[in-house]
Design a protein around this motif. Structure first.
Motif, PDB file in Angstrom:
ATOM      1  N   GLY A  70    -108.065 -16.964  31.631  1.00  0.00           N
ATOM      2  CA  GLY A  70    -108.159 -18.125  32.519  1.00  0.00           C
ATOM      3  C   GLY A  70    -109.279 -18.003  33.537  1.00  0.00           C
ATOM      4  O   GLY A  70    -109.944 -18.993  33.858  1.00  0.00           O
ATOM      5  N   LEU A  71    -109.507 -16.800  34.043  1.00  0.00           N
ATOM      6  CA  LEU A  71    -110.607 -16.600  34.988  1.00  0.00           C
ATOM      7  C   LEU A  71    -111.943 -16.641  34.260  1.00  0.00           C
ATOM      8  O   LEU A  71    -112.886 -17.282  34.713  1.00  0.00           O
ATOM      9  CB  LEU A  71    -110.451 -15.278  35.742  1.00  0.00           C
ATOM     10  CG  LEU A  71    -111.600 -14.919  36.686  1.00  0.00           C
ATOM     11  CD1 LEU A  71    -111.831 -16.008  37.732  1.00  0.00           C
ATOM     12  CD2 LEU A  71    -111.327 -13.580  37.354  1.00  0.00           C
ATOM     13  N   ASN A  72    -112.032 -15.961  33.115  1.00  0.00           N
ATOM     14  CA  ASN A  72    -113.284 -15.957  32.354  1.00  0.00           C
ATOM     15  C   ASN A  72    -113.751 -17.366  32.010  1.00  0.00           C
ATOM     16  O   ASN A  72    -114.930 -17.676  32.114  1.00  0.00           O
ATOM     17  CB  ASN A  72    -113.135 -15.140  31.065  1.00  0.00           C
ATOM     18  CG  ASN A  72    -113.498 -13.692  31.255  1.00  0.00           C
ATOM     19  OD1 ASN A  72    -114.390 -13.355  32.023  1.00  0.00           O
ATOM     20  ND2 ASN A  72    -112.791 -12.820  30.566  1.00  0.00           N
ATOM     21  N   SER A  73    -112.838 -18.238  31.613  1.00  0.00           N
ATOM     22  CA  SER A  73    -113.257 -19.599  31.271  1.00  0.00           C
ATOM     23  C   SER A  73    -113.297 -20.516  32.492  1.00  0.00           C
ATOM     24  O   SER A  73    -114.122 -21.430  32.545  1.00  0.00           O
ATOM     25  CB  SER A  73    -112.342 -20.200  30.195  1.00  0.00           C
ATOM     26  OG  SER A  73    -111.015 -20.253  30.648  1.00  0.00           O
ATOM     27  N   GLY A  74    -112.464 -20.265  33.480  1.00  0.00           N
ATOM     28  CA  GLY A  74    -112.387 -21.148  34.645  1.00  0.00           C
ATOM     29  C   GLY A  74    -113.518 -21.013  35.641  1.00  0.00           C
ATOM     30  O   GLY A  74    -113.745 -21.914  36.454  1.00  0.00           O
ATOM     31  N   ILE A  75    -114.249 -19.914  35.578  1.00  0.00           N
ATOM     32  CA  ILE A  75    -115.337 -19.702  36.545  1.00  0.00           C
ATOM     33  C   ILE A  75    -116.685 -20.234  36.036  1.00  0.00           C
ATOM     34  O   ILE A  75    -117.601 -20.479  36.825  1.00  0.00           O
ATOM     35  CB  ILE A  75    -115.450 -18.205  36.925  1.00  0.00           C
ATOM     36  CG1 ILE A  75    -116.276 -18.038  38.189  1.00  0.00           C
ATOM     37  CG2 ILE A  75    -115.982 -17.381  35.759  1.00  0.00           C
ATOM     38  CD1 ILE A  75    -116.203 -16.654  38.800  1.00  0.00           C
ATOM     39  N   ILE A  76    -116.788 -20.454  34.728  1.00  0.00           N
ATOM     40  CA  ILE A  76    -118.051 -20.948  34.139  1.00  0.00           C
ATOM     41  C   ILE A  76    -118.477 -22.246  34.821  1.00  0.00           C
ATOM     42  O   ILE A  76    -117.682 -23.162  35.011  1.00  0.00           O
ATOM     43  CB  ILE A  76    -117.893 -21.194  32.618  1.00  0.00           C
ATOM     44  CG1 ILE A  76    -117.510 -19.910  31.891  1.00  0.00           C
ATOM     45  CG2 ILE A  76    -119.154 -21.821  32.016  1.00  0.00           C
ATOM     46  CD1 ILE A  76    -118.588 -18.870  31.831  1.00  0.00           C
ATOM     47  N   GLY A  77    -119.749 -22.329  35.181  1.00  0.00           N
ATOM     48  CA  GLY A  77    -120.303 -23.537  35.790  1.00  0.00           C
ATOM     49  C   GLY A  77    -120.273 -23.543  37.311  1.00  0.00           C
ATOM     50  O   GLY A  77    -120.907 -24.388  37.939  1.00  0.00           O
ATOM     51  N   MET A  78    -119.534 -22.603  37.918  1.00  0.00           N
ATOM     52  CA  MET A  78    -119.554 -22.540  39.385  1.00  0.00           C
ATOM     53  C   MET A  78    -120.930 -22.095  39.854  1.00  0.00           C
ATOM     54  O   MET A  78    -121.686 -21.480  39.109  1.00  0.00           O
ATOM     55  CB  MET A  78    -118.504 -21.537  39.907  1.00  0.00           C
ATOM     56  CG  MET A  78    -117.087 -22.044  39.830  1.00  0.00           C
ATOM     57  SD  MET A  78    -115.924 -20.919  40.651  1.00  0.00           S
ATOM     58  CE  MET A  78    -116.324 -21.213  42.397  1.00  0.00           C
ATOM     59  N   LYS A  79    -121.239 -22.418  41.094  1.00  0.00           N
ATOM     60  CA  LYS A  79    -122.503 -22.012  41.703  1.00  0.00           C
ATOM     61  C   LYS A  79    -122.202 -21.151  42.928  1.00  0.00           C
ATOM     62  O   LYS A  79    -121.126 -21.267  43.529  1.00  0.00           O
ATOM     63  CB  LYS A  79    -123.312 -23.232  42.124  1.00  0.00           C
ATOM     64  CG  LYS A  79    -123.752 -24.106  40.958  1.00  0.00           C
ATOM     65  CD  LYS A  79    -124.506 -25.327  41.459  1.00  0.00           C
ATOM     66  CE  LYS A  79    -124.899 -26.238  40.330  1.00  0.00           C
ATOM     67  NZ  LYS A  79    -126.050 -25.787  39.583  1.00  0.00           N
ATOM     68  N   VAL A  80    -123.139 -20.297  43.273  1.00  0.00           N
ATOM     69  CA  VAL A  80    -122.987 -19.462  44.468  1.00  0.00           C
ATOM     70  C   VAL A  80    -122.707 -20.373  45.663  1.00  0.00           C
ATOM     71  O   VAL A  80    -123.367 -21.394  45.846  1.00  0.00           O
ATOM     72  CB  VAL A  80    -124.240 -18.597  44.715  1.00  0.00           C
ATOM     73  CG1 VAL A  80    -124.148 -17.883  46.060  1.00  0.00           C
ATOM     74  CG2 VAL A  80    -124.421 -17.589  43.592  1.00  0.00           C
ATOM     75  N   GLY A  81    -121.709 -19.987  46.442  1.00  0.00           N
ATOM     76  CA  GLY A  81    -121.293 -20.787  47.588  1.00  0.00           C
ATOM     77  C   GLY A  81    -120.159 -21.731  47.262  1.00  0.00           C
ATOM     78  O   GLY A  81    -119.556 -22.330  48.147  1.00  0.00           O
ATOM     79  N   GLY A  82    -119.833 -21.854  45.978  1.00  0.00           N
ATOM     80  CA  GLY A  82    -118.761 -22.747  45.554  1.00  0.00           C
ATOM     81  C   GLY A  82    -117.394 -22.112  45.693  1.00  0.00           C
ATOM     82  O   GLY A  82    -117.239 -20.906  45.555  1.00  0.00           O
ATOM     83  N   ARG A  83    -116.425 -22.967  45.953  1.00  0.00           N
ATOM     84  CA  ARG A  83    -115.021 -22.531  46.023  1.00  0.00           C
ATOM     85  C   ARG A  83    -114.234 -23.366  45.020  1.00  0.00           C
ATOM     86  O   ARG A  83    -114.353 -24.596  44.997  1.00  0.00           O
ATOM     87  CB  ARG A  83    -114.455 -22.721  47.418  1.00  0.00           C
ATOM     88  CG  ARG A  83    -112.994 -22.307  47.513  1.00  0.00           C
ATOM     89  CD  ARG A  83    -112.474 -22.373  48.947  1.00  0.00           C
ATOM     90  NE  ARG A  83    -111.021 -22.340  48.917  1.00  0.00           N
ATOM     91  CZ  ARG A  83    -110.221 -23.128  49.621  1.00  0.00           C
ATOM     92  NH1 ARG A  83    -110.736 -24.022  50.449  1.00  0.00           N
ATOM     93  NH2 ARG A  83    -108.925 -23.020  49.511  1.00  0.00           N
ATOM     94  N   ARG A  84    -113.433 -22.700  44.193  1.00  0.00           N
ATOM     95  CA  ARG A  84    -112.662 -23.366  43.156  1.00  0.00           C
ATOM     96  C   ARG A  84    -111.242 -22.806  43.139  1.00  0.00           C
ATOM     97  O   ARG A  84    -111.040 -21.619  43.356  1.00  0.00           O
ATOM     98  CB  ARG A  84    -113.328 -23.144  41.801  1.00  0.00           C
ATOM     99  CG  ARG A  84    -112.666 -23.842  40.641  1.00  0.00           C
ATOM    100  CD  ARG A  84    -113.472 -23.658  39.353  1.00  0.00           C
ATOM    101  NE  ARG A  84    -114.667 -24.499  39.374  1.00  0.00           N
ATOM    102  CZ  ARG A  84    -115.611 -24.496  38.448  1.00  0.00           C
ATOM    103  NH1 ARG A  84    -115.517 -23.681  37.407  1.00  0.00           N
ATOM    104  NH2 ARG A  84    -116.660 -25.292  38.549  1.00  0.00           N
ATOM    105  N   VAL A  85    -110.297 -23.685  42.858  1.00  0.00           N
ATOM    106  CA  VAL A  85    -108.905 -23.272  42.681  1.00  0.00           C
ATOM    107  C   VAL A  85    -108.543 -23.498  41.220  1.00  0.00           C
ATOM    108  O   VAL A  85    -108.737 -24.591  40.687  1.00  0.00           O
ATOM    109  CB  VAL A  85    -107.951 -24.065  43.604  1.00  0.00           C
ATOM    110  CG1 VAL A  85    -106.498 -23.694  43.319  1.00  0.00           C
ATOM    111  CG2 VAL A  85    -108.289 -23.820  45.070  1.00  0.00           C
TER     112      VAL A  85
END
Length: 145
Positions: free
Chosen positions: A97-112
């Motif tokens: 879930g983390l490996n696929s859920g983090i794709i596409g984020m950018k530095v400085g981004g926050r995701r839940v």
């Protein structure tokens, strides 16, 4: 006198049985677990730096909770928090879930991420995370290489 001995024996026997606890006919309730049906990703802040891709080395800060369907923001018991965690996206040691859920984020981004049990620790659980429990993963990307 003959009457007292059986009475005392019966009293002692009853007392010792009640001290053992015995069976009340009820079983210990199972730990309630819940899990989202699918991976849910919500960007709280969209970053502006480098983008996370497969095989990238990512540095991030995160907090993890056990998923609880009826809790505010689905956050049950907090189980972990870290700053400066570094990992390679796609590493088999990292939950799916983390490996696929983090794709596409950018530095400085926050995701839940609301991660279903099948993409977290499944039937094994992990530490204080019960088997078949989903997790809530709140992360901020601080670096990508």
């Amino acid at each position: 006198m003959n009457f007292k001995l059986p009475l005392i024996a019966a009293f002692v026997g009853a007392l010792s049985l009640s001290a053992c606890g015995g069976s009340s006919g009820t079983s210990t309730p199972a730990v309630a677990v819940s899990s989202p049906a699918t991976l849910v990703s919500t960007d709280v802040t969209v970053g502006t730096g480098a983008t996370v891709t497969t095989n990238a080395s990512v540095t991030m800060n995160y907090t993890v909770w056990v998923y609880k369907a009826d809790a505010v923001d689905f956050k049950g018991v907090q189980v972990d928090t870290r700053s400066g965690f570094v990992f390679t996206v796609g590493d088999s040691q990292i939950i799916t879930g983390l490996n696929s859920g983090i794709i596409g984020m950018k530095v400085g981004g926050r995701r839940v991420l609301l991660i279903p049990a099948a993409q977290a620790y499944a039937e094994k659980g992990a530490g204080v995370i019960p088997p078949n429990s989903g997790i809530v993963f709140d992360m901020t990307v601080t670096g990508v290489k």
